[in-house]
Enzyme design. Structure first.
Site, mmCIF file in Angstrom:
data_model
loop_
_atom_site.group_PDB
_atom_site.id
_atom_site.type_symbol
_atom_site.label_atom_id
_atom_site.label_comp_id
_atom_site.label_asym_id
_atom_site.label_seq_id
_atom_site.Cartn_x
_atom_site.Cartn_y
_atom_site.Cartn_z
ATOM 1 C CB CYS A 107 -0.913 0.147 1.264
ATOM 2 S SG CYS A 107 -1.996 1.516 1.225
ATOM 3 C CB CYS B 267 -3.925 4.461 -5.299
ATOM 4 S SG CYS B 267 -3.960 2.781 -5.025
#
Ligand code: PYC
Length: 310
Positions: free
Chosen positions: A85, A235
C-alpha cells in the site's frame, strides 16, 4: 492496542505498534495469509466504525523476513489483506519519524510482496521506491450488463488493477458515488470473466484515469479499493501499475517525473526506472500528516467491539 493515525493526501492510515494477533513464525507472505484467513474479526474490528473510518488502511508492524529492514509490515483494509500500500507506506514513514525510529534518508521496509524503500525527505514528505510493477494486458474488453463493453489495461503495482482510460465519467468529487458504483460493477465483471494476473490473481482495484485540468498536472484518477471505498490519495500501488502501463506503451520515458492527482486533488510526484525483469521500478513522493496517537479498547460488554458490520 497502541495505534498512530495519519493521513496521506486525505487517505487515512492506522499504524498498529503493538497488540496485533499472533501470526506465528512463517515468512511475511505466510503471516499475511494467516491474517487474511484466520483473523478477519480482528482486522474488521480495527477498521470498521466506530473505531475505524471509511477507506482507512492499517499498517501492522511485524518482524521482517530480511534482517536489513527497519521493520516488516502487513497492510489491510476492512475487507482484504493488501500486498502493498503506497499511501500507507508514506504514512508509515512519517509515523516512524514522529516516533524517532528513523532519521532522514533511506530505510528498507519488508512487505509480503517484497522489499520497498522509504526516503524521508522531511517530517511530512516520503519518497517510496516500490516493488517491480508491470502491465500484463493492454486494452482488454470486458462485458458488463449495466454499462456494456468496457476496455482497460490489467496491471500490477503490489495489488491488481483494471485501469480504464479515458474515464467514462468525469473524475470530480461530485461524481464519487457514480464512479464507485461503476467501478464495483467493473471489478465484479473482471472477477466473473477471470480477467486478472498471469496466475489467475483477481483484480482487486479499479482505476478511472483522465487528463487533469490543472497546469503542470499530468493526470487525475479515481481508485476503487477492496473495501468498496475510494482512495483519497492518488493510490501508490495504483500509480505504480499505471506507470507500468505508460512505460509499456511508450507514453513516458524512464526518469521523467509527472504529477498525478486524486479525485479530491491530492498529489504524488511519480517516475520510474527500468528494471532487469519484465516491468519497471516505480518511485512516488507524497506527504502525510499525523492525526492522533491512541490506545484502542475492545471491552467485552461493548456490543460493537467487532465493528459495525456492513
Ligand atoms: O496507496 O497503494 C495505495 C493504496 C491501496 C489501497 C489504498 N491505498
Amino acid at each position: 492496542m497502541h495505534v498512530i493515525d495519519s493521513h496521506t493526501g486525505g487517505m487515512p492510515t492506522r499504524v498498529i505498534l503493538d497488540g496485533g494477533p499472533d501470526l506465528g513464525t512463517g515468512s511475511l507472505a505466510e503471516r499475511a495469509q494467516l491474517l487474511a484467513t484466520a483473523h478477519e474479526q480482528f482486522y474488521k474490528s480495527v477498521l470498521l466504525e466506530p473505531r475505524g473510518q471509511p477507506g482507512m488502511v492499517v499498517a501492522l508492524l511485524v518482524e521482517p523476513d530480511n534482517a536489513a529492514c527497519t521493520t516488516g509490515v502487513i497492510y489491510f483494509d476492512a475487507d482484504a489483506v493488501l500486498g502493498m500500500c503506497g499511501h500507507a507506506t508514506i504514512g508509515l514513514g512519517v509515523t516512524l519519524a514522529h516516533l524517532g525510529r528513523i532519521d532522514s534518508g533511506v530505510n528498507r521496509i519488508d512487505t509480503p510482496v517484497g522489499l520497498v524503500t522509504i526516503d524521508l525527505k522531511d517530517a511530512n514528505t516520503v519518497q517510496v521506491t516500490n516493488i517491480e510493477s508491470r502491465c500484463v494486458h493492454h486494452a482488454l474488453t470486458i462485458e458488463t450488463a449495466e454499462f456494456g463493453p468496457v476496455t482497460g489495461d490489467v496491471a500490477y503495482g503490489g495489488n491488481w488493477f483494471f485501469i480504464i482510460e479515458p474515464s467514462p465519467i468525469l473524475v470530480v468529487p461530485e461524481n464519487i458515488r457514480a464512479l464507485t458504483d461503476m467501478a464495483i460493477v467493473i471489478r465484479e465483471a473482471c472477477i466473473a470473466q477471470k480477467v486478472g494476473g498471469e496466475n489467475g490473481e483477481p483484480v482487486d482495484h479499479v482505476i478511472f484515469q483522465c487528463a487533469s485540468p490543472n497546469d503542470g498536472v499530468h493526470s487525475r484518477n479515481f481508485v476503487l479499493c477492496p473495501d468498496n471505498d475510494y482512495d483519497r490519495s492518488p493510490c501508490g500501488t495504483g500509480s505504480s501499475a499505471r506507470l507500468a502501463c505508460l512505460a509499456a506503451s511508450g507514453r513516458l520515458p524512464a526518469g521523467e517525473e509527472i504529477i498525478q492527482e486524486s479525485v479530491i486533488g491530492s498529489r504524488y510526484r511519480l517516475s520510474y526506472q527500468t528494471s532487469q525483469g519484465k516491468g519497471i521500478i516505480p518511485r512516488l513522493t507524497g506527504q502525510a500528516h499525523i492525526m492522533s496517537e491512541s490506545r484502542l479498547i475492545f471491552a467485552e460488554n461493548d456490543p460493537f467491539r467487532m465493528g459495525i458490520r456492513r
